[in-house]
Motif scaffolding. Sequence first.
Motif, PDB file in Angstrom:
ATOM      1  N   TYR A 159      -2.947  13.580  10.679  1.00  0.00           N
ATOM      2  CA  TYR A 159      -2.852  15.024  10.889  1.00  0.00           C
ATOM      3  C   TYR A 159      -2.030  15.675   9.779  1.00  0.00           C
ATOM      4  CZ  TYR A 159      -4.075  13.218  15.518  1.00  0.00           C
ATOM      5  OH  TYR A 159      -4.667  12.540  16.556  1.00  0.00           O
ATOM      6  N   GLU A 160      -0.988  14.963   9.328  1.00  0.00           N
ATOM      7  CA  GLU A 160      -0.151  15.517   8.257  1.00  0.00           C
ATOM      8  C   GLU A 160      -0.879  15.494   6.919  1.00  0.00           C
ATOM      9  OE1 GLU A 160       4.169  15.732   8.511  1.00  0.00           O
ATOM     10  OE2 GLU A 160       4.016  13.653   9.200  1.00  0.00           O
ATOM     11  N   ILE A 161      -1.697  14.469   6.698  1.00  0.00           N
ATOM     12  CA  ILE A 161      -2.507  14.433   5.467  1.00  0.00           C
ATOM     13  C   ILE A 161      -3.398  15.671   5.411  1.00  0.00           C
ATOM     14  CG2 ILE A 161      -4.389  13.227   4.286  1.00  0.00           C
ATOM     15  CD1 ILE A 161      -3.227  10.623   5.579  1.00  0.00           C
ATOM     16  N   THR A 162      -4.079  15.940   6.517  1.00  0.00           N
ATOM     17  CA  THR A 162      -4.990  17.087   6.575  1.00  0.00           C
ATOM     18  C   THR A 162      -4.242  18.396   6.344  1.00  0.00           C
ATOM     19  OG1 THR A 162      -6.371  15.879   8.160  1.00  0.00           O
ATOM     20  CG2 THR A 162      -6.713  18.257   7.988  1.00  0.00           C
ATOM     21  N   ALA A 163      -3.134  18.569   7.069  1.00  0.00           N
ATOM     22  CA  ALA A 163      -2.360  19.811   6.953  1.00  0.00           C
ATOM     23  C   ALA A 163      -1.801  19.979   5.540  1.00  0.00           C
ATOM     24  CB  ALA A 163      -1.224  19.809   7.976  1.00  0.00           C
ATOM     25  N   ALA A 164      -1.266  18.903   4.975  1.00  0.00           N
ATOM     26  CA  ALA A 164      -0.652  18.982   3.652  1.00  0.00           C
ATOM     27  C   ALA A 164      -1.677  19.351   2.580  1.00  0.00           C
ATOM     28  CB  ALA A 164       0.013  17.650   3.307  1.00  0.00           C
ATOM     29  N   LEU A 165      -2.850  18.748   2.650  1.00  0.00           N
ATOM     30  CA  LEU A 165      -3.876  19.036   1.639  1.00  0.00           C
ATOM     31  C   LEU A 165      -4.404  20.462   1.776  1.00  0.00           C
ATOM     32  CD1 LEU A 165      -5.836  15.655   1.500  1.00  0.00           C
ATOM     33  CD2 LEU A 165      -3.984  16.474   0.024  1.00  0.00           C
ATOM     34  N   LEU A 166      -4.501  20.956   3.015  1.00  0.00           N
ATOM     35  CA  LEU A 166      -4.919  22.347   3.221  1.00  0.00           C
ATOM     36  C   LEU A 166      -3.870  23.319   2.685  1.00  0.00           C
ATOM     37  CD1 LEU A 166      -6.472  22.168   6.809  1.00  0.00           C
ATOM     38  CD2 LEU A 166      -7.690  22.535   4.652  1.00  0.00           C
ATOM     39  N   LEU A 206       1.064  18.491  -2.345  1.00  0.00           N
ATOM     40  CA  LEU A 206       0.044  17.487  -2.649  1.00  0.00           C
ATOM     41  C   LEU A 206       0.638  16.084  -2.558  1.00  0.00           C
ATOM     42  CD1 LEU A 206      -2.776  16.664  -3.629  1.00  0.00           C
ATOM     43  CD2 LEU A 206      -1.968  17.031  -5.981  1.00  0.00           C
ATOM     44  N   ALA A 207       1.834  15.916  -3.127  1.00  0.00           N
ATOM     45  CA  ALA A 207       2.488  14.609  -3.095  1.00  0.00           C
ATOM     46  C   ALA A 207       2.778  14.178  -1.657  1.00  0.00           C
ATOM     47  CB  ALA A 207       3.790  14.656  -3.898  1.00  0.00           C
ATOM     48  N   TYR A 208       3.142  15.118  -0.818  1.00  0.00           N
ATOM     49  CA  TYR A 208       3.414  14.806   0.578  1.00  0.00           C
ATOM     50  C   TYR A 208       2.157  14.280   1.263  1.00  0.00           C
ATOM     51  CZ  TYR A 208       5.189  15.370   5.337  1.00  0.00           C
ATOM     52  OH  TYR A 208       5.582  15.153   6.638  1.00  0.00           O
ATOM     53  N   GLY A 209       1.035  14.949   1.012  1.00  0.00           N
ATOM     54  CA  GLY A 209      -0.223  14.511   1.603  1.00  0.00           C
ATOM     55  C   GLY A 209      -0.636  13.135   1.117  1.00  0.00           C
ATOM     56  N   VAL A 210      -0.504  12.881  -0.177  1.00  0.00           N
ATOM     57  CA  VAL A 210      -0.868  11.580  -0.735  1.00  0.00           C
ATOM     58  C   VAL A 210       0.066  10.490  -0.204  1.00  0.00           C
ATOM     59  CG1 VAL A 210      -1.044  10.235  -2.869  1.00  0.00           C
ATOM     60  CG2 VAL A 210      -1.890  12.588  -2.813  1.00  0.00           C
ATOM     61  N   ALA A 224       2.103  14.934  -8.347  1.00  0.00           N
ATOM     62  CA  ALA A 224       3.074  16.029  -8.471  1.00  0.00           C
ATOM     63  C   ALA A 224       3.378  16.307  -9.939  1.00  0.00           C
ATOM     64  CB  ALA A 224       4.355  15.673  -7.718  1.00  0.00           C
ATOM     65  N   ALA A 225       3.499  15.242 -10.730  1.00  0.00           N
ATOM     66  CA  ALA A 225       3.800  15.415 -12.157  1.00  0.00           C
ATOM     67  C   ALA A 225       2.656  16.129 -12.874  1.00  0.00           C
ATOM     68  CB  ALA A 225       4.058  14.054 -12.798  1.00  0.00           C
ATOM     69  N   SER A 273       0.825  -1.210   0.000  1.00  0.00           N
ATOM     70  CA  SER A 273       0.000   0.000   0.000  1.00  0.00           C
ATOM     71  C   SER A 273       0.860   1.261   0.000  1.00  0.00           C
ATOM     72  CB  SER A 273      -0.925   0.005   1.220  1.00  0.00           C
ATOM     73  OG  SER A 273      -1.722  -1.150   1.232  1.00  0.00           O
ATOM     74  N   PHE A 274       1.925   1.235   0.790  1.00  0.00           N
ATOM     75  CA  PHE A 274       2.787   2.410   0.867  1.00  0.00           C
ATOM     76  C   PHE A 274       3.426   2.708  -0.488  1.00  0.00           C
ATOM     77  CE2 PHE A 274       6.973   4.333   1.580  1.00  0.00           C
ATOM     78  CZ  PHE A 274       6.589   5.502   2.213  1.00  0.00           C
ATOM     79  N   GLY A 275       3.953   1.672  -1.145  1.00  0.00           N
ATOM     80  CA  GLY A 275       4.561   1.864  -2.456  1.00  0.00           C
ATOM     81  C   GLY A 275       3.558   2.354  -3.485  1.00  0.00           C
ATOM     82  N   PHE A 276       2.327   1.826  -3.424  1.00  0.00           N
ATOM     83  CA  PHE A 276       1.280   2.252  -4.355  1.00  0.00           C
ATOM     84  C   PHE A 276       0.972   3.735  -4.175  1.00  0.00           C
ATOM     85  CE2 PHE A 276      -3.260   3.010  -5.170  1.00  0.00           C
ATOM     86  CZ  PHE A 276      -3.325   2.642  -6.504  1.00  0.00           C
ATOM     87  N   MET A 277       0.844   4.179  -2.916  1.00  0.00           N
ATOM     88  CA  MET A 277       0.537   5.587  -2.667  1.00  0.00           C
ATOM     89  C   MET A 277       1.725   6.487  -3.015  1.00  0.00           C
ATOM     90  SD  MET A 277      -2.570   5.460  -1.925  1.00  0.00           S
ATOM     91  CE  MET A 277      -2.721   7.236  -1.751  1.00  0.00           C
ATOM     92  N   MET A 278       2.937   5.982  -2.853  1.00  0.00           N
ATOM     93  CA  MET A 278       4.112   6.758  -3.265  1.00  0.00           C
ATOM     94  C   MET A 278       4.091   6.993  -4.773  1.00  0.00           C
ATOM     95  SD  MET A 278       6.207   7.898  -0.987  1.00  0.00           S
ATOM     96  CE  MET A 278       7.688   8.096  -1.964  1.00  0.00           C
ATOM     97  N   ALA A 279       3.766   5.941  -5.525  1.00  0.00           N
ATOM     98  CA  ALA A 279       3.675   6.086  -6.979  1.00  0.00           C
ATOM     99  C   ALA A 279       2.582   7.088  -7.348  1.00  0.00           C
ATOM    100  CB  ALA A 279       3.391   4.730  -7.618  1.00  0.00           C
ATOM    101  N   LEU A 280       1.444   7.013  -6.658  1.00  0.00           N
ATOM    102  CA  LEU A 280       0.351   7.952  -6.910  1.00  0.00           C
ATOM    103  C   LEU A 280       0.770   9.375  -6.551  1.00  0.00           C
ATOM    104  CD1 LEU A 280      -2.574   8.317  -7.780  1.00  0.00           C
ATOM    105  CD2 LEU A 280      -3.285   7.853  -5.425  1.00  0.00           C
ATOM    106  N   ALA A 281       1.578   9.516  -5.499  1.00  0.00           N
ATOM    107  CA  ALA A 281       2.064  10.840  -5.095  1.00  0.00           C
ATOM    108  C   ALA A 281       2.911  11.467  -6.199  1.00  0.00           C
ATOM    109  CB  ALA A 281       2.872  10.726  -3.800  1.00  0.00           C
ATOM    110  N   PHE A 282       3.790  10.679  -6.806  1.00  0.00           N
ATOM    111  CA  PHE A 282       4.616  11.195  -7.896  1.00  0.00           C
ATOM    112  C   PHE A 282       3.758  11.585  -9.099  1.00  0.00           C
ATOM    113  CE2 PHE A 282       8.269   9.056  -5.797  1.00  0.00           C
ATOM    114  CZ  PHE A 282       9.156  10.111  -5.825  1.00  0.00           C
TER     115      PHE A 282
END
Length: 392
Positions: free
Chosen positions: A304-311, A232-236, A41-42, A29-38
């Motif tokens: 908490y970081e997801i919320t802050a990052a998306l805001l 955005l990538a950080y939040g994802v 960002a792209a 799951s972590f790797g999948f979300m990392m790929a989605l984060a990139f």
Amino acid sequence: MYPNLGYFFEDVFHTKLTGIFTLLYAFQSFGFMMALAFLCAAYTLYLELKRKEKQQLLQPVPKKILVGAPASVPDLVVNGLTGFILGFKLVAIALDLKSFTENPQSFILSARGNILGGLAFGALLVYLKYREKEKERLPKPEEKTMLVWPHQMVGDITIVAAIFGLLGAKIFDNLEHLDSFFKDPLGSLFSFSGLAFYGGLIVGSIGVIYFAYRNKIPLLHLMDVNAPGLMLAYGVGRIGCQVAGDGDWGIINLHPKPSWFIFPDWAWAYNYPHNVNQDGIPIPGCEGKYCYMLPHAVFPTPLYEITAALLIFAFLWSIRKKITVPGMLFSIYLILNGIERFSIEHIRVNETYHVLGMIATQAEIIAVGMMIAGAAGLIFLPRLKKSAPDHP
């Protein structure tokens, strides 16, 4: 927790996956979300580069290419090696799917493979490259100059950021956990968990800066167009931390949930059952690989970081068109990102360092540096703009 996509689909469909669907257990799951984060960002980078180009703040770069030449030996060798590696592993995976899904990292990094599959895939890619070049071949190859716009380089920028970013994230994370690294160097370097965001940001930025320099892309504008996407990538990416339970949680939280906290109990204190790190104590009655949970509930800091990052992303996206001084948006990003990370560190589990008589985590030290750099940008960039009014 969903340590891999297989667990997620198990929960959704209430059944154990079988057959070809067991491949989902190999996708963490972590790797999948990392790929989605990139990818996120792209995409934002692409949109922002196009906008800057329309404003004529970014110009195309002339590049010379050779058209009509036959396939070169290096081209064929690279394709052959790539095909061999792919076939060597993919055929072996297809023949032993169970071993692969149980431990994909170990399987991929081992010497296990299928030589006939590797030779077949290698030969296929060599042939395809040869045919591709033969179709374009001219009696006399010509050198042409093409204009390449920055938005057409998004793929290259993303690859550079991904490679350098992941490298930096692993290096900084292992610097924070040297004891684990010395116990299992290969496991620490190639695990899908354990990534230091700031290490990725710093080393990834170095790679992108070098790419921008080589391709004559104005650095300040490139920094600005990256700022919203980075947030955005950080939040994802943090969604992956929360869903997988990769260890980026907070300190023990034994405090009762306050009345003002309107969210579910697990958003206040959580045990991270079935976490991908397999940390904690066994879950009664659970069978399988990921059957552990933390003995005490902790602050679910990724939430908490997801919320802050998306805001912060929403804020940066809303003001991006109003800022006319190059580099200012990135400076604001540095300050907000630094404040967010410095604040969350007070309830996170991290290694600490003694700096100038103070105790601080690696992230706190870097966060302070980011805030200082951002503040310096807000002060000096407008002056730089005034001293060179004719330059975008």
